[in-house]
Each structure stands twice: as C-alpha cells, then as structure tokens.
Design an enzyme around this catalytic site. Structure first.
Site, PDB file in Angstrom:
ATOM      1  CB  SER A  31     -45.741  20.731  15.129  1.00 45.38           C
ATOM      2  OG  SER A  31     -46.447  19.602  15.601  1.00 45.38           O
TER       3      SER A  31
ATOM      4  CG  HIS B 105     -46.576  20.517  10.723  1.00 46.11           C
ATOM      5  ND1 HIS B 105     -46.313  20.233   9.396  1.00 46.11           N
ATOM      6  CD2 HIS B 105     -46.275  19.394  11.416  1.00 46.11           C
ATOM      7  CE1 HIS B 105     -45.869  18.985   9.300  1.00 46.11           C
ATOM      8  NE2 HIS B 105     -45.851  18.446  10.511  1.00 46.11           N
TER       9      HIS B 105
ATOM     10  CG  HIS C  82     -46.706  15.128   8.745  1.00 50.05           C
ATOM     11  ND1 HIS C  82     -45.664  15.178   9.656  1.00 50.05           N
ATOM     12  CD2 HIS C  82     -46.474  14.030   7.984  1.00 50.05           C
ATOM     13  CE1 HIS C  82     -44.856  14.150   9.457  1.00 50.05           C
ATOM     14  NE2 HIS C  82     -45.331  13.426   8.456  1.00 50.05           N
TER      15      HIS C  82
ATOM     16  CG  MET D 236     -46.823  10.897  10.334  1.00 48.63           C
ATOM     17  SD  MET D 236     -46.161  11.777  11.777  1.00 48.63           S
ATOM     18  CE  MET D 236     -47.309  13.135  11.882  1.00 48.63           C
TER      19      MET D 236
ATOM     20  CG  MET E  37     -40.332  12.775   8.540  1.00 43.66           C
ATOM     21  SD  MET E  37     -41.411  14.018   9.260  1.00 43.66           S
ATOM     22  CE  MET E  37     -41.170  13.731  11.013  1.00 43.66           C
TER      23      MET E  37
ATOM     24  CG  ASP F 157     -42.112  17.618  11.021  1.00 44.26           C
ATOM     25  OD1 ASP F 157     -41.946  18.063  12.175  1.00 44.26           O
ATOM     26  OD2 ASP F 157     -43.116  16.973  10.664  1.00 44.26           O
TER      27      ASP F 157
HETATM   28  C1  DX5 Z   1     -43.195  14.091  14.463  1.00 47.53           C
HETATM   29  C2  DX5 Z   1     -44.055  15.227  13.924  1.00 47.53           C
HETATM   30  C3  DX5 Z   1     -43.440  16.576  14.087  1.00 47.53           C
HETATM   31  C4  DX5 Z   1     -43.122  16.938  15.501  1.00 47.53           C
HETATM   32  C5  DX5 Z   1     -42.442  18.239  15.635  1.00 47.53           C
HETATM   33  O1  DX5 Z   1     -43.737  12.885  14.112  1.00 47.53           O
HETATM   34  O2  DX5 Z   1     -44.293  15.038  12.555  1.00 47.53           O
HETATM   35  O3  DX5 Z   1     -44.230  17.563  13.451  1.00 47.53           O
HETATM   36  O4  DX5 Z   1     -44.243  16.925  16.310  1.00 47.53           O
HETATM   37  O5  DX5 Z   1     -42.217  18.490  16.990  1.00 47.53           O
HETATM   38  P1  DX5 Z   1     -40.791  18.940  17.539  1.00 47.53           P
HETATM   39  O6  DX5 Z   1     -40.488  20.256  16.879  1.00 47.53           O
HETATM   40  O7  DX5 Z   1     -41.001  19.054  19.006  1.00 47.53           O
HETATM   41  O8  DX5 Z   1     -39.793  17.885  17.170  1.00 47.53           O
HETATM   42 ZN    ZN Z   2     -45.115  16.657  11.297  1.00 48.07          ZN
END
Ligand code: DX5
Ligand code: ZN
Length: 224
Positions: A11, A36, A70, A72, A141, A179
């Site tokens: 990510s 990602h 992704h 959000m 998630m 994730d």
């Molecule tokens: C959270 C994101 C993830 C996150 C992953 O809202 O969708 O992709 O950044 O980061 P880590 O691996 O540090 O939890």
């Molecule tokens: Zn994500």
C-alpha cells in the site's frame, strides 16, 4: 482452495509521497506483484490522501504495473470514470459508499477495469451473494479504514472464511484480498482462512529493506 498463487500488494499509503514513482518501482523491483492505491476523502473515512491525478501522473511517468485502487470516498460514483481514465486496473468500492451498488460495479466493469467489493470489520458479507457475478475481487478489511499502521483485527479472519466459502461456491475466478495490519506474524493465518492477495503498507514501506520485508512475508506464506 489455494488454486491461485499468493500476491503481495504494497500500500503506497506508507510510501514517501515526495518521490512516489520511485517508491512504486522500488517495491515492484523488490518482488511485489501489484500496487495498492488507497484513496481517502475525509468524509467516508477520517483521512485525506490522493486522487486520480496522482494515478495519471504515475502512468504518464511510464509506470505500467497493476494498480489496485481502493476507494474510500462517498459518494463514490463520480470518481469512477476519473480513475478508469487515469489507468486503474482494479477499482474496489465499499457497499456503504454508493446508493446503488449493482450500478456502481457495472460501471467499473463496463469501463474495462476489474471490480472489487470491500467489507469493513462491521459490514456483513451477505450482499456479496447478490452481486457476486459482477465481482472480480473481494477485499476484507482487517482494520477500520482510514489509516496505515493500525493493529490487525483478528475477528476479520472469520469474514475471510465466509467470503472464501461464497467465492468457492460461485465457481468464479475472484481474488480474495485482505487489507490492514498485515505482517509476517499474521499473514499465515490470513492465508489459511482463505485470502490469496495481501495488502501490506507499513510492513513493507516501514522496513529499511523492501526486498527483505517481502521475502519475510512470502516465507510466512509458504508455511500456510
Ligand atoms: C487502510 C488502508 C490500508 C492500509 C494498509 O484504510 O486501506 O491499505 O493503509 O496499511 P497497513 O499495512 O500499515 O495496515
Ligand atoms: Zn486499502
């Protein structure tokens, strides 16, 4: 159950944004499979990140790697066309971010990208049954969305198992991605629960040596 090879998706939320292109190339050279790309709007989630312009810039700079976007953001629909145009390969949406999920998933696929459906820790997977024919990726998630570096929520493994059952029953070629808080210490249990694609932000970009971090994740997956 494990017919798909495991994929590692760093990510870029935890990357150095001042030199994002190099950071993308660095993790891919270090053995990652896809990127990602976390998009946050300070409305659906309490954080603000990057939009389609940044993806377009990465594409213009010659980056051709698979981009797993992704979203959000809420409402999500208006941004889908922009991300399709910017060069997204996969676009994932949360059911809470659209009034008409069926229409949203159709618009992603009609635009030529793969469509992903994302489940928060408190979102039941039931809706997947209604739209599974429109889905190419399910994203579970394992933290509440909004920030990198949060702790893995163990109960999310149950949701991975539920999603795996629905995917296998459908007979469709659907990736099952997890994730949030993924590290070498929990990636094995995520794979055992049925995940085949693993997002890792801080576990990779937070490490000094990206290749060593990815090797460590793959070694843990080999034990699954
Ligand atoms: C959270 C994101 C993830 C996150 C992953 O809202 O969708 O992709 O950044 O980061 P880590 O691996 O540090 O939890
Ligand atoms: Zn994500």
């Amino acid at each position: 159950m494990k017919k798909n090879p495991y994929l590692i998706a760093p990510s870029i939320l935890s990357a150095n944004f001042a030199r994002l292109g190099e950071e993308v190339e660095a993790v891919m050279a270090a053995g990652a499979d896809l990127i990602h790309f976390d998009v946050m709007d300070n409305h659906y989630v309490p954080n603000l990140t990057i939009g389609p312009l940044v993806l377009e810039s990465l594409r213009k700079s010659g980056i051709t790697h698979t981009m797993d976007v992704h979203l959000m953001v809420k409402p999500v629909d208006r941004l889908i066309g922009d991300f399709l145009k910017a060069g997204a390969d996969i676009i994932s949406v949360h059911p809470e971010s659209t009034e008409h999920l069926h229409r949203t998933l159709c618009s992603i696929r009609e635009g030529g990208a793969r469509a992903g459906l994302v489940f928060n820790p408190a979102t039941p997977v039931g809706v997947l049954e209604e739209v599974i024919h429109l889905v190419d990726l399910v994203l579970v998630m394992s933290v509440n969305p909004g920030f990198g570096g949060q702790s893995f929520i163990t109960e999310s493994l149950r949701k991975v198992e539920q999603a795996r059952t629905l995917i296998d029953r459908s007979g469709r070629d659907i990736r099952l991605e997890i994730d949030g808080g993924i590290k070498a210490s929990n990636i094995t249990s995520a794979a055992r629960a049925g995940a085949d694609t693993f997002v890792a932000g801080s576990a990779i970009y937070g490490a000094k040596d990206y290749a060593a971090a990815i090797r460590e994740l793959r070694a843990a997956l080999a034990a699954a």
